[in-house]
Design an enzyme around this catalytic site. Structure first.
Site, PDB file in Angstrom:
ATOM      1  CE1 TYR A   1       0.904  19.225  92.413  1.00  0.00           C
ATOM      2  CE2 TYR A   1      -0.218  17.117  92.670  1.00  0.00           C
ATOM      3  CZ  TYR A   1      -0.123  18.462  92.949  1.00  0.00           C
ATOM      4  OH  TYR A   1      -1.065  19.049  93.765  1.00  0.00           O
ATOM      5  CE1 TYR A   2      -0.517  12.954  94.698  1.00  0.00           C
ATOM      6  CE2 TYR A   2      -0.717  13.309  92.342  1.00  0.00           C
ATOM      7  CZ  TYR A   2      -1.280  13.317  93.617  1.00  0.00           C
ATOM      8  OH  TYR A   2      -2.576  13.695  93.805  1.00  0.00           O
TER       9      TYR A   2
ATOM     10  CG  HIS B   1      -1.901  10.116  91.632  1.00  0.00           C
ATOM     11  ND1 HIS B   1      -3.095  10.749  91.813  1.00  0.00           N
ATOM     12  CD2 HIS B   1      -1.466   9.759  92.864  1.00  0.00           C
ATOM     13  CE1 HIS B   1      -3.371  10.790  93.107  1.00  0.00           C
ATOM     14  NE2 HIS B   1      -2.407  10.188  93.767  1.00  0.00           N
TER      15      HIS B   1
ATOM     16  NE  ARG C   1      -6.724  17.652  94.581  1.00  0.00           N
ATOM     17  CZ  ARG C   1      -6.002  16.944  95.443  1.00  0.00           C
ATOM     18  NH1 ARG C   1      -5.169  16.021  94.990  1.00  0.00           N
ATOM     19  NH2 ARG C   1      -6.106  17.139  96.727  1.00  0.00           N
TER      20      ARG C   1
ATOM     21  CG  HIS D   1      -2.690  12.908  77.552  1.00  0.00           C
ATOM     22  ND1 HIS D   1      -3.859  12.331  77.990  1.00  0.00           N
ATOM     23  CD2 HIS D   1      -2.035  13.359  78.663  1.00  0.00           C
ATOM     24  CE1 HIS D   1      -3.917  12.420  79.320  1.00  0.00           C
ATOM     25  NE2 HIS D   1      -2.833  13.042  79.746  1.00  0.00           N
TER      26      HIS D   1
ATOM     27  CD  GLU E   1       1.231  48.762  68.437  1.00  0.00           C
ATOM     28  OE1 GLU E   1       1.424  49.608  67.557  1.00  0.00           O
ATOM     29  OE2 GLU E   1       0.165  48.633  69.054  1.00  0.00           O
TER      30      GLU E   1
END
Lengths: 762, 762
Positions: free
Chosen positions: A287-288, A441, A466, A492, A692
């Site tokens: 992400y970073y 982080h 966040r 976790h 179904e």
């Protein structure tokens, strides 16, 4: 030969003309003694080059993905021009009006600049100039941003980070209209806007600038890029190597709890050195990395163009381009990045930073045709030289699928600080994290994992707490639940001992430690294994986790086998959660559900969990099946006598509804020293609400059994519903590829080479 | 003229030849005195006709959607043939092996039969014959199904309903291979299998067969279809009119709490008469209409082909075809049916019953080109005459979008028992339910609504509490939480008085009552209104709810206005929930969150709700915003002093995790007689986790105010953030289109015609 000779001559003439042209330009612009004597003073020269602009103009109308991107950008910018320029006095946090407007302006400026170059239409240059002049007028008397929350306040924005974002983009705009401006205009902008702006985010904000951190990377790139445009060697040096002769307090911390500058390193090159492993893994996670990627690459592109002698793309054995490959491999089947550490779910390679990454990687790397398929999915390209290369590649039908395989990515500057192993088979993806802390982080989640099927989470990693850029949720910034919940170990899929987090959730300790790879094996596609060890998270306790993705002909889909071997010097309570998503289908145990929901504990994340159900194990295996998004999943885990089973739900002590109300099944084992948690997770069958029909809704495993567990070996027997038994043996000590092992079980000798063996029992 | 004459002559010759052929066939087959003397004894004659088969064969290879469907079916059936025939001894509930196998067999038989006709390949006929013979062998000695839960046990399945499903399909297979079989073979099948099978589900199971209910419709169609194939007038009569001279106890109830046969009506025609309103609304709602649709239409198709004199598609002014149009309009933007009453979410017009419905509606109706676009989305057609018509329509590019508009569907056999109003504007859909009870599948949810944006729920209707066909979840049947939660009033977006459900959740009372339309207006596309009244749910209390979807130039999207006017003869507690989905973004009130979660009440559904937060209103308006799937939503509601606000979550007293943990915001008003709940719901803006940008994340409403509330009129002033005020006035008494109204507010006279007016205040 004649033709070639002619070509060379022509080229030489062209070069000569360029040089003259370039020198003329230089003569015009070098009016300041800070200017270097470099000859590369043509503009544009950052992401666009003079030659690139020519090539683009020549191909326009003939490169569909580029043409389409251009059309979209042109419509967008024409609408902005029509709407008029707004540069409000800074006032708001992220998500607020002034924040959003200035953020928007930086993008608009960059795009307008590019349009000027490509379309050669002065209205775009004029628009950029007019807006820059408004900024110049405002900036020269602008105080610090009124919001005080940041450790490094900006002027246009509440934090220097956003100011740096702005300058990275606006440098490009300035580069594009450089020659459109008069010398006087340039002087005005440089003197009153760009130079003081660059100084504010660097010299005036060393706690932000002078460190190894994604924030600093933006700062470095911002200073460096405006330096490249202004041809200002001092700024370029400051960008590459940090603020000269400045030393910071090595013990100070930033807003997120990370050290400001533990070892004194700073500057763009240090920011490449430190966070990237030789495999290209970025220590804060994908992400970073995605966030940091843009300044890394766009500044590198500028350096490549202006200072080719720096060979920036070859720096640290080409780690910048390697990192793009690593990042793409850290995404699921839908292109969403695995939410390791502080990662917001849903961020994906459709983000514009990844358009930059993919295009630059293609153009400056080895023209991997797999990248073209991602670019095709992204459906847009950079409006620059690299985007042109990609557009031509796609047009010439060179695209091939980007084939994500199992991959082991080392962590740490030298690749010696653990890593992340990804095992893939068919639609199943296991992400096993045995990395270092991940900077400020990072989460306290040693040997944690998450599991995916076709881009959907089977067992989730919570990600961050966040709502990025949603102002109403804590200004769009990190919420306190990020620290109290998301970073804690219990959030976790790993082992929590005595209801405390790894390293007691202390960054000072966590950042000095990392897990260690035991072995990684993906050669046998049917049985892929990653195994790693953690001995520091809980002093006195060693955890060795061996995870396998096994494709067995008797199973519909590949299944996961998980062996967590715990050796401790004292009796502990172990909590071992499975963060499933969806609806409970069935269990093989009786459980009680309380009428009122109480929290599981009072601290370390436990205060955020409600207990929704409790049970004691009775069978040798605990079984649990659930249904999520039309797929069935089953957990089978080997029980100890008196294991407690807990159904938990996130959301307690959450006074602003910041957390998602999601569930877990947790195995709790009390008063135990050494132990083994052995589990399988099967994905199986499907359910469609349209037809179904429920297909293959039951686990295929009849029994999971530990047949050997010594210091040297752990052997697990997996018996399926048809009575066929397979044996998985892992070597707990010497797991090198060359080591040969023999183990006698029930009078049968099992012999193998390497870390593990998987065989049918006859 | 000559040509035409020739054509007529040719046609006459063809007709003559057919008649002769037909008579020959008849001579062969009429061997039984039960056979009628009808001349239509060609086979196939149910869903395929002799002419239809000829036409299909002539077009094969030239009708893409038909060809593709055929190919898929052929591959499917070839694989089944290769796998061999299995007809296990019945043993399981829904979802279990024998259930699933017999259910599969009926589909496979039907398809194999059709393949035999279309492809003229005897292997399919032989396969059908072989399997039927196995069934014949088993059935002739088969006892009742061993599972005892049903009020009407079948033989192949645990309930007669599934046996009927089987016969509806297998009749078609038998029809297709009728001529392939010898007379002796047919006699064997009819004597040992089909006739006793039809008798078991009818004469032996009158509690199942002899009523107006979707179960009975299946039973009727099963008996009728096999009757048509066998040319057995007694069975056909039994199908159309019920079991002769049988009267059932009118007070007995079925498993679901519905009356078995309250008014003595029975048979297929009664099953068309009763449940369908003249607009084609099916009283149990779209989920069950979808289920019932197939036998209605496939039997009607058979009747049309064999007994055209019955004019079945014109019956009750063509209600069967009208009902298909109603059903398609009861779906959201994705084609998912609104989950009114007992409806499982996700059921959609992609269900195979809807392929039947769409194709038959196109073929036997008016060839609405909108149906072709749905058929295109379904990507398959019936392999019969109607499927051919659709395939040709698509091939000839006749398809047009199926334009779903605002629609008011009356409920009740005569259209006088309330109804369902759907208001649509742009991507917003409001489903306002003011219908009758909805038979045994109805919920106690008078004047309830749900709200959608582009197929996503903004405010949800919970639907049913059942995992249809997932055996592990209560055998795939209704769960007890369906009664204790899903049917209760508090589970719906409507008013609950004194913590009791409408009609005290008593079916005997609920089924005798219905709400009444006050007015419905969709002429003005910008302001569409539905208003209805309920006076029986709580004796002594009258509720008039007026709901509007308003498109106002000052708002990004159409918003909903909701005015619930309550008049009572005593003081009550009123609970008014909003079942939102997603994450809380912001509120304009302070709230407390408890550390332990307790239930809101002990019965009537309240026992399933946890209280997650509590507040007292302080401002004139209570505001609440949330985020779901990347969209922002805001509720603004007019507060009374001392209104309580509750955050609730579903899931208490749910010992098998049968309920979804979803939230609501609830307004509670205590000790109040007459009152008004006035709210708006706005959809606005967006959030993308890829770009991380939040757009228009705030409500556009500054103030919502009641300016008039008399017996005759209610007037609401809506002031937006720019200070512009609009007035919505609704007439509470005479709301006829012709009525003219004048109301003086603040010395201004407002004059309008019809139920409401919406004007800007100057």
């Amino acid at each position: 030969m004649k033709i070639r000779h002619n070509t060379i001559v022509k080229f030489a003439i062209v070069a000569l003309v360029f040089t003259i042209f370039s020198c003329e330009k230089e003569a015009e612009t070098v009016s300041d003694n800070k200017k270097s004597t470099s000859t590369s003073q043509q503009h544009p020269n950052l992401i666009l080059t003079v030659q690139g602009v020519k090539d683009i103009r020549a191909q326009l109308g003939n490169i569909p993905i580029f043409d389409n991107t251009l059309k979209v950008v042109q419509e967008e910018i024409d609408a902005e021009i029509a709407a008029g320029i707004e540069t409000p006095i800074p006032k708001d946090y992220s998500g607020g009006y002034t924040h959003v407007r200035h953020k928007r302006n930086m993008i608009v400026l960059q795009k307008a600049g590019v349009l000027y170059q490509i379309l050669d239409d002065e209205k775009y240059a004029k628009y950029v100039k007019d807006m820059l002049m408004q900024y110049e007028e405002m900036y020269k008397t602008l105080p610090l941003h009124p919001k005080t929350r940041s450790y490094a306040r900006g002027k246009l924005f509440w934090q220097c980070l956003n100011d740096s974002n702005w300058l990275v983009y606006v440098s490009q705009a300035y580069d594009c209209i450089y020659n459109y401006l008069s010398e006087e205009e340039r002087n005005k902008l440089e003197t009153n806007l760009f130079r003081p702006f660059a100084d504010h985010i660097s010299i005036d904000s060393p706690q932000f600038y002078q460190r190894v951190h994604n924030h600093s990377t933006w700062g470095n790139a911002a200073v460096g890029m405006i330096g490249l445009v202004m041809n200002d060697e001092e700024l370029i040096d400051r960008a590459l190597y940090g603020i000269k002769d400045l030393k910071l307090d090595t013990k100070e911390k930033d807003d997120d709890g990370g050290f400001l500058n533990k070892d004194g390193k700073a500057g763009f090159l240090a920011n490449i050195e430190e966070p990237f492993s030789p495999d290209g893994y970025y220590n804060e996670g994908p992400y970073y990395q995605r966030y940091a990627m843009y300044p890394f690459l766009v500044f590198a592109e500028g350096l490549h163009n202006v200072k080719p002698e720096l060979k920036i793309f070859e720096y640290k054995e080409g780690v910048l381009l390697k990192s793009i490959n690593a990042l793409l491999n850290l995404s699921d089947a839908d292109g969403d990045f695995f939410p390791l550490n502080d990662g917001q779910k849903g961020m994906s390679y459709y983000n514009s930073a990844l358009v930059t990454a993919v295009d630059i990687s293609y153009h400056f790397g080895e023209q991997d045709p797999g990248l073209l398929s991602i670019a095709t999915a992204q459906d847009r390209v950079l409006l620059d030289d690299s985007g042109l290369a990609v557009a031509l590649g796609i047009k010439n039908r060179k695209a091939k699928p980007f084939d994500k395989k199992s991959i082991n990515l080392s962590d740490g500057p030298n690749g010696t600080q653990g890593g992340v192993g990804i095992l893939r088979n068919e639609d199943i993806e296991l992400v096993f994290k045995y990395a270092a802390q991940g900077s400020s982080h990072g989460h306290y989640d040693k040997l944690s994992y998450s599991l995916f099927e076709k881009g959907e989470e089977i067992l989730q990693d919570y990600g961050l707490a966040r709502f990025v850029n949603i102002e109403q949720k804590g200004g769009g910034n990190y919420l306190k639940e990020n620290k109290t919940w998301a970073k804690q170990t219990i959030a976790h899929n790993t082992l929590t001992q005595n209801e405390t987090s790894h390293f007691n959730a202390k960054y000072e300790i966590g950042s000095q430690n990392h897990s260690v790879l035991h072995y990684f094996s993906s050669e046998n596609e049917n049985v892929q294994v990653a195994s790693a060890k953690e001995v520091n998270a809980y002093p006195g306790t060693e955890m060795l986790r061996t995870m396998a993705i096994i494709k067995d002909e008797d199973f519909e889909k590949p299944y996961m086998l998980d062996i967590m071997k715990v050796v401790s010097n004292k009796a502990n309570q172990y909590d071992f959660p499975y963060y499933f998503l969806g609806q409970v289908v069935t269990t093989n145990f009786e459980y009680k559900t309380p009428e009122t929901l109480k929290t599981l504990g009072s601290k370390n994340g436990y205060q955020h969990l409600y207990v929704e159900g409790t049970a004691k194990t009775t069978a040798d295996n605990t079984k649990f099946s659930w249904l999520n998004k039309g797929k069935f999943y089953s957990l089978t885990t080997v029980s100890n006598t008196n294991d407690e089973i807990l159904f938990t739900r996130i959301g307690a002590n959450d006074p602003a509804f910041n957390l998602r109300r999601e569930a877990a099944l947790m195995v709790r084992r009390k008063n135990t020293k050494n132990t083994l948690f052995v589990s399988t997770i099967e994905a199986h069958g499907s359910y469609s609400p349209v037809s179904e029909s429920a297909v293959n809704s039951n686990s295929s495993i009849k029994e999971l059994k530990v047949v050997v567990n010594t210091e040297d070996y752990t052997a697990i027997a997996i018996t399926n519903v048809n009575g066929i038994t397979k044996l998985f043996i892992t070597a707990n000590k010497d797991a090198s590829k060359e080591a040969t092992h023999t183990l006698k079980i029930n009078d049968v000798n099992y012999t193998w080479k390497g870390g593990f063996t998987f065989q049918k029992i006859n």
